[in-house]
Write a protein that holds these residues in place. Structure first.
Motif, PDB file in Angstrom:
ATOM      1  N   LEU A 224       0.836  -1.195   0.000  1.00  0.00           N
ATOM      2  CA  LEU A 224       0.000   0.000   0.000  1.00  0.00           C
ATOM      3  C   LEU A 224       0.867   1.240   0.000  1.00  0.00           C
ATOM      4  O   LEU A 224       1.900   1.289   0.669  1.00  0.00           O
ATOM      5  N   SER A 225       0.446   2.256  -0.722  1.00  0.00           N
ATOM      6  CA  SER A 225       1.133   3.541  -0.694  1.00  0.00           C
ATOM      7  C   SER A 225       0.117   4.647  -0.476  1.00  0.00           C
ATOM      8  O   SER A 225      -1.079   4.501  -0.795  1.00  0.00           O
ATOM      9  N   ILE A 226       0.587   5.746   0.071  1.00  0.00           N
ATOM     10  CA  ILE A 226      -0.252   6.926   0.312  1.00  0.00           C
ATOM     11  C   ILE A 226       0.001   7.920  -0.816  1.00  0.00           C
ATOM     12  O   ILE A 226       1.132   8.377  -0.988  1.00  0.00           O
ATOM     13  N   PRO A 227      -1.016   8.259  -1.606  1.00  0.00           N
ATOM     14  CA  PRO A 227      -0.800   9.208  -2.702  1.00  0.00           C
ATOM     15  C   PRO A 227      -0.582  10.626  -2.166  1.00  0.00           C
ATOM     16  O   PRO A 227      -1.352  11.109  -1.336  1.00  0.00           O
ATOM     17  N   PHE A 228       0.475  11.264  -2.616  1.00  0.00           N
ATOM     18  CA  PHE A 228       0.760  12.644  -2.223  1.00  0.00           C
ATOM     19  C   PHE A 228       0.185  13.602  -3.266  1.00  0.00           C
ATOM     20  O   PHE A 228       0.193  13.309  -4.467  1.00  0.00           O
ATOM     21  N   ARG A 229      -0.261  14.747  -2.803  1.00  0.00           N
ATOM     22  CA  ARG A 229      -0.779  15.770  -3.703  1.00  0.00           C
ATOM     23  C   ARG A 229       0.275  16.847  -4.010  1.00  0.00           C
ATOM     24  O   ARG A 229       0.033  17.755  -4.800  1.00  0.00           O
ATOM     25  N   ARG A 230       1.423  16.738  -3.373  1.00  0.00           N
ATOM     26  CA  ARG A 230       2.562  17.602  -3.663  1.00  0.00           C
ATOM     27  C   ARG A 230       3.818  16.747  -3.741  1.00  0.00           C
ATOM     28  O   ARG A 230       3.870  15.654  -3.181  1.00  0.00           O
ATOM     29  N   GLU A 231       4.807  17.253  -4.434  1.00  0.00           N
ATOM     30  CA  GLU A 231       6.100  16.574  -4.469  1.00  0.00           C
ATOM     31  C   GLU A 231       6.719  16.615  -3.083  1.00  0.00           C
ATOM     32  O   GLU A 231       6.922  17.701  -2.517  1.00  0.00           O
ATOM     33  N   PHE A 232       6.981  15.436  -2.539  1.00  0.00           N
ATOM     34  CA  PHE A 232       7.533  15.376  -1.191  1.00  0.00           C
ATOM     35  C   PHE A 232       8.222  14.036  -1.032  1.00  0.00           C
ATOM     36  O   PHE A 232       7.833  13.044  -1.661  1.00  0.00           O
ATOM     37  N   ASP A 233       9.242  14.021  -0.214  1.00  0.00           N
ATOM     38  CA  ASP A 233      10.054  12.817  -0.056  1.00  0.00           C
ATOM     39  C   ASP A 233       9.240  11.675   0.536  1.00  0.00           C
ATOM     40  O   ASP A 233       8.948  10.680  -0.127  1.00  0.00           O
ATOM     41  N   SER A 234       8.852  11.811   1.795  1.00  0.00           N
ATOM     42  CA  SER A 234       8.113  10.733   2.452  1.00  0.00           C
ATOM     43  C   SER A 234       7.606  11.214   3.800  1.00  0.00           C
ATOM     44  O   SER A 234       8.007  12.264   4.300  1.00  0.00           O
ATOM     45  N   LEU A 235       6.723  10.422   4.380  1.00  0.00           N
ATOM     46  CA  LEU A 235       6.292  10.606   5.763  1.00  0.00           C
ATOM     47  C   LEU A 235       7.113   9.673   6.633  1.00  0.00           C
ATOM     48  O   LEU A 235       7.605   8.647   6.168  1.00  0.00           O
ATOM     49  N   ASN A 236       7.250  10.017   7.923  1.00  0.00           N
ATOM     50  CA  ASN A 236       7.943   9.056   8.780  1.00  0.00           C
ATOM     51  C   ASN A 236       6.993   7.904   9.115  1.00  0.00           C
ATOM     52  O   ASN A 236       5.799   7.951   8.818  1.00  0.00           O
ATOM     53  N   VAL A 237       7.525   6.866   9.721  1.00  0.00           N
ATOM     54  CA  VAL A 237       6.757   5.640   9.896  1.00  0.00           C
ATOM     55  C   VAL A 237       5.529   5.856  10.771  1.00  0.00           C
ATOM     56  O   VAL A 237       4.462   5.267  10.515  1.00  0.00           O
ATOM     57  N   ALA A 238       5.613   6.731  11.768  1.00  0.00           N
ATOM     58  CA  ALA A 238       4.467   6.981  12.636  1.00  0.00           C
ATOM     59  C   ALA A 238       3.375   7.729  11.882  1.00  0.00           C
ATOM     60  O   ALA A 238       2.182   7.444  12.038  1.00  0.00           O
ATOM     61  N   GLN A 239       3.771   8.701  11.059  1.00  0.00           N
ATOM     62  CA  GLN A 239       2.792   9.454  10.284  1.00  0.00           C
ATOM     63  C   GLN A 239       2.118   8.567   9.237  1.00  0.00           C
ATOM     64  O   GLN A 239       0.892   8.569   9.093  1.00  0.00           O
ATOM     65  N   ALA A 240       2.931   7.819   8.487  1.00  0.00           N
ATOM     66  CA  ALA A 240       2.371   6.937   7.466  1.00  0.00           C
ATOM     67  C   ALA A 240       1.456   5.890   8.091  1.00  0.00           C
ATOM     68  O   ALA A 240       0.371   5.591   7.572  1.00  0.00           O
ATOM     69  N   GLY A 241       1.890   5.318   9.220  1.00  0.00           N
ATOM     70  CA  GLY A 241       1.076   4.329   9.899  1.00  0.00           C
ATOM     71  C   GLY A 241      -0.261   4.897  10.349  1.00  0.00           C
ATOM     72  O   GLY A 241      -1.300   4.247  10.223  1.00  0.00           O
ATOM     73  N   ALA A 242      -0.248   6.126  10.855  1.00  0.00           N
ATOM     74  CA  ALA A 242      -1.481   6.757  11.310  1.00  0.00           C
ATOM     75  C   ALA A 242      -2.457   6.956  10.156  1.00  0.00           C
ATOM     76  O   ALA A 242      -3.670   6.726  10.294  1.00  0.00           O
ATOM     77  N   VAL A 243      -1.939   7.383   8.994  1.00  0.00           N
ATOM     78  CA  VAL A 243      -2.803   7.573   7.823  1.00  0.00           C
ATOM     79  C   VAL A 243      -3.432   6.253   7.398  1.00  0.00           C
ATOM     80  O   VAL A 243      -4.644   6.165   7.135  1.00  0.00           O
TER      81      VAL A 243
END
Length: 253
Positions: A224-243
């Motif tokens: 699974l991936s989280i689609p970004f609406r802006r160019e950005f490197d990545s979220l950290n693991v806690a942020q991505a996990g929360a989403v």
């Protein structure tokens, strides 16, 4: 039991002395991260402790007297066990009870090492009804007082299992008919907002720098991936996990 929570110093919890360490290894060995004993010590007491470590597959190491004094400044009798601030549950028990959780989702952490990330993930997962957390016995974050604080106490409420071999643990999950997902960025992953998300499920989140190991990823059914609406490197693991946990929760209605 003689113990010390050196929270002001490093947030780590140590049980020291021959009898307390032996009793801990008999009563709750899963709670022990490792046992340290003074280099050169060879006697019946330490041999009994090391045999208990071998039986329970608890790591142990010989260290200098100076290192032991650094761990615990009192009378440690030449042996100290570093412990988690919580008791673990057997993985199979978690797999049997998880389908009854408000959100039948387990998060498995593949060598996530930052205690703050683990605490935040546990807090999110518990609040949204998640079923439990699987952590690695080796190369994982130390779940001491700091991790419990960052979780706002969720780590003491959420079932947590410790896996000596995460790949083997995931095979157990699959055998219990869990759908296995892992988070990654890049091509080949399903859009988390559009993909079919089945439960009961396990969501694997990877190390802060290296992500999910290939040998672990290949055991999963989907990425699974989280689609970004802006160019950005990545979220950290806690942020991505929360989403991702929030998206699973939203689908539950």
């Amino acid at each position: 039991m003689q113990n010390s929570d050196q929270d002001k110093k490093d947030g780590k919890i140590y049980v020291v002395g021959n009898k307390p360490v032996r009793e801990l290894l008999l009563d709750d060995p899963a709670r022990v991260d490792f046992v340290a004993f003074r280099v050169g010590r060879h006697d019946k007491g330490v041999e009994e402790i090391l045999e208990l470590c071998r039986v329970a597959k608890v790591p142990y190491r010989s260290v200098s007297a100076k290192d032991l004094d650094f761990m615990y400044r009192g009378n440690h009798q030449g042996v100290a066990a570093r412990c988690a601030a919580l008791s673990y549950v057997p993985l199979l028990t978690m797999l049997e009870t998880a389908p009854d959780a408000p959100l039948p989702l387990i998060i498995a952490l593949d060598q996530v090492q930052d205690t703050g990330n683990v605490g935040v993930l546990a807090r999110t997962l518990y609040a949204l009804g998640g079923a439990g957390l699987i952590v690695c016995q080796h190369q994982g974050a130390y779940l001491g007082a700091g991790a419990v604080r960052s979780s706002a106490g969720a780590l003491n409420k959420l079932p947590v299992a410790k896996a000596g071999n995460l790949a083997a643990a995931l095979k157990d999950c699959a055998n219990y008919d869990y759908t296995l997902y892992y988070a990654q960025t890049g091509e080949g992953s399903l859009n988390a907002y559009e993909a079919e998300l089945k439960t009961p499920a396990v969501l694997v989140l990877g190390n802060e720098e290296k992500g999910v190991r290939p040998g672990v990823a290949k055991l999963c059914h989907h990425s699974l991936s989280i689609p970004f609406r802006r160019e950005f490197d990545s979220l950290n693991v806690a942020q991505a996990g929360a989403v991702l946990v929030s998206e699973f929760s939203r689908r539950m209605g």
